[in-house]
Design an enzyme around this catalytic site. Sequence first.
Site, PDB file in Angstrom:
ATOM      1  N   ASP A   1     -43.087  71.579  60.485  1.00 10.32           N
ATOM      2  CA  ASP A   1     -43.322  70.157  60.303  1.00 10.32           C
ATOM      3  C   ASP A   1     -44.413  69.773  61.316  1.00 10.32           C
ATOM      4  O   ASP A   1     -44.659  70.519  62.267  1.00 10.32           O
ATOM      5  CB  ASP A   1     -42.018  69.393  60.592  1.00 10.32           C
ATOM      6  CG  ASP A   1     -42.224  67.902  60.605  1.00 10.32           C
ATOM      7  OD1 ASP A   1     -42.841  67.377  59.663  1.00 10.32           O
ATOM      8  OD2 ASP A   1     -41.792  67.253  61.588  1.00 10.32           O
TER       9      ASP A   1
ATOM     10  N   ASP B   1     -45.361  65.970  62.584  1.00 10.65           N
ATOM     11  CA  ASP B   1     -45.011  64.873  63.502  1.00 10.65           C
ATOM     12  C   ASP B   1     -43.689  65.177  64.213  1.00 10.65           C
ATOM     13  O   ASP B   1     -42.649  65.291  63.571  1.00 10.65           O
ATOM     14  CB  ASP B   1     -44.858  63.562  62.718  1.00 10.65           C
ATOM     15  CG  ASP B   1     -46.149  63.128  62.031  1.00 10.65           C
ATOM     16  OD1 ASP B   1     -47.200  63.153  62.675  1.00 10.65           O
ATOM     17  OD2 ASP B   1     -46.082  62.756  60.843  1.00 10.65           O
TER      18      ASP B   1
ATOM     19  N   ASP C   1     -37.979  68.383  63.135  1.00  8.35           N
ATOM     20  CA  ASP C   1     -37.359  67.481  64.115  1.00  8.35           C
ATOM     21  C   ASP C   1     -36.608  66.338  63.436  1.00  8.35           C
ATOM     22  O   ASP C   1     -36.037  65.492  64.126  1.00  8.35           O
ATOM     23  CB  ASP C   1     -38.424  66.873  65.036  1.00  8.35           C
ATOM     24  CG  ASP C   1     -39.292  65.868  64.296  1.00  8.35           C
ATOM     25  OD1 ASP C   1     -39.770  66.208  63.198  1.00  8.35           O
ATOM     26  OD2 ASP C   1     -39.450  64.744  64.798  1.00  8.35           O
TER      27      ASP C   1
END
Length: 208
Positions: free
Chosen positions: A8, A10, A169
Amino acid sequence: MTQAIIFDLDGVIVSTDHYHYLAWKQIADREGVPFDENRNVLLRGVSREESLEILLEQASRPYSAEEKKKLAEEKNGIYRKLLQELTPADILPGVVDWIERAKAKGLRTAIGSSSKNTDFILERIGLSDEFDAVVTGADVTHSKPAPDIFLLAAERLGISPGACLVVEDAPAGIQAAKAAGMQSLGVGEFVKEVGADRWALTLGEADL
Ligand code: BG6
Ligand code: MG
């Protein structure tokens, strides 16, 4: 056995997740919509439009499609201004090491992000040419928690989903990885208890 790693962006590669929050918070405060870091967890990983829908669930009045379009554009404008500050120094701990170790082990690497600002961010932090594939929110109709972004990344890498490890996250991202039939490594405090296969506070603390 793991043959590919899908990162991922961000909150995993760079802490732009905080910029997303700051931009939404500015919009929410002006509109008088209750919004804080806890509520923001629900926005993590999901598309800009879906994020706005979640934010406006707390609004005291309905918003028209036209108003929503404007707010989403405005938020992106605020966010893009914050992104101007990004430099390679903002790459999160452990990321460069993971990319290097993945390459040394012959693993394929990809970015799988809901963000339509992915290319711009990778350019700002100097990682544009580091991944074998980059899949963004612009490539799919259904963003995370749907598995589409990760499945497309696996397809572009030529690796079967079961041999991919997703690093995420966001709860929506772990959900997407599971729906794609991939292994998952949760990174950071927001995915501690969402059922990732492995968890670490930062990528720097996780073994590849
Ligand atoms: C994800 C972020 O990576 O991208 C979300 O976690 C964000 O918070 C989504 O809403 C879409 O980003 P953008 O840059 O297209 O608005
Ligand atoms: Mg994220």
